[in-house]
Design a protein around this motif. Structure first.
Motif, PDB file in Angstrom:
ATOM      1  N   MET A 167       0.847  -1.178   0.000  1.00 14.82           N
ATOM      2  CA  MET A 167       0.000   0.000   0.000  1.00 14.82           C
ATOM      3  C   MET A 167       0.894   1.244   0.000  1.00 14.82           C
ATOM      4  SD  MET A 167      -2.559   1.650   2.826  1.00 14.82           S
ATOM      5  CE  MET A 167      -1.188   2.186   3.783  1.00 14.82           C
ATOM      6  N   ASN A 214      -5.239   5.935   0.206  1.00 11.44           N
ATOM      7  CA  ASN A 214      -4.425   4.732   0.333  1.00 11.44           C
ATOM      8  C   ASN A 214      -4.535   4.054  -1.018  1.00 11.44           C
ATOM      9  OD1 ASN A 214      -3.688   5.031   3.051  1.00 11.44           O
ATOM     10  ND2 ASN A 214      -5.621   4.143   3.719  1.00 11.44           N
ATOM     11  N   PHE A 261      -3.672   0.854  -3.379  1.00  6.23           N
ATOM     12  CA  PHE A 261      -3.301  -0.557  -3.417  1.00  6.23           C
ATOM     13  C   PHE A 261      -3.117  -0.952  -4.877  1.00  6.23           C
ATOM     14  CE2 PHE A 261      -5.832   0.306   0.299  1.00  6.23           C
ATOM     15  CZ  PHE A 261      -5.192  -0.380   1.320  1.00  6.23           C
TER      16      PHE A 261
END
Length: 184
Positions: free
Chosen positions: A1, A85, A87
């Protein structure tokens, strides 16, 4: 991440911004062409507002796919930055990945291509994005940085009007343009 904090700067003149970045000593990183697949579902609603799922292909000058990446951007409420965030997962076959996502209920895909010119400046990444006109007709700049103070230093050096700062995603900007066209 990966955690990212960014803002978009709207109403830019691409050539003037590049000229100013070069004058200030920004380091040119690269120029790339991208094909982006923004992925949605008509069946399930589990991705929170402001967050999104995307496939990005990096393309050669001939349009050949060089790299594929699936990204989920989880938006975090922040009044100063668009904070996410991020990913990411690399893969090699977009067609198969889209089929897998379709089996999982993600059956709506919006495709757009853009050119991105990237610089490094004052410990920040500055991207200048120009989408194909059908997706978003205006170029903009993204500044990804670590602090609000650093952002304002960059804005001042580039002589950017603070009212051109946007925390909106590309989807939100597209919706605004669509609504303006319907109004006219």
């Amino acid at each position: 991440m990966k955690k990212e904090m960014e803002v978009k700067i709207l109403n830019i003149d691409v050539l003037k911004v590049i000229e100013k970045l070069n004058f200030l000593g920004a380091k040119f990183l690269h120029e790339e062409n991208q094909k982006n697949y923004h992925i949605f579902s008509s069946k399930i609603d589990i991705i929170p507002k402001g967050s999104y799922l995307r496939i990005r292909e990096l393309l050669s000058k001939n349009g050949e796919v060089l790299h594929c990446e699936l990204t989920y951007k989880e938006n975090i409420a922040n009044k100063s930055f668009r904070e996410n965030n991020e990913f990411n997962a690399n893969f090699s076959d977009t067609k198969t990945m889209l089929e897998i996502l379709k089996f999982l209920g993600y059956d709506i895909v919006k495709i757009g291509e853009k050119n991105r010119i990237s610089f490094e400046f004052m410990d920040s990444i500055i991207d200048i994005d120009t989408w194909n006109k059908e997706i978003y007709p205006y170029p903009y700049m993204e500044i990804e940085t670590e602090s609000f103070e650093n952002l304002y230093k960059i804005l001042n050096l580039l002589e950017i009007d603070k009212e051109n700062i946007s925390l909106k995603s590309i989807e939100q900007l597209r919706e605004e343009v669509k609504n303006q066209k319907e109004y006219i």
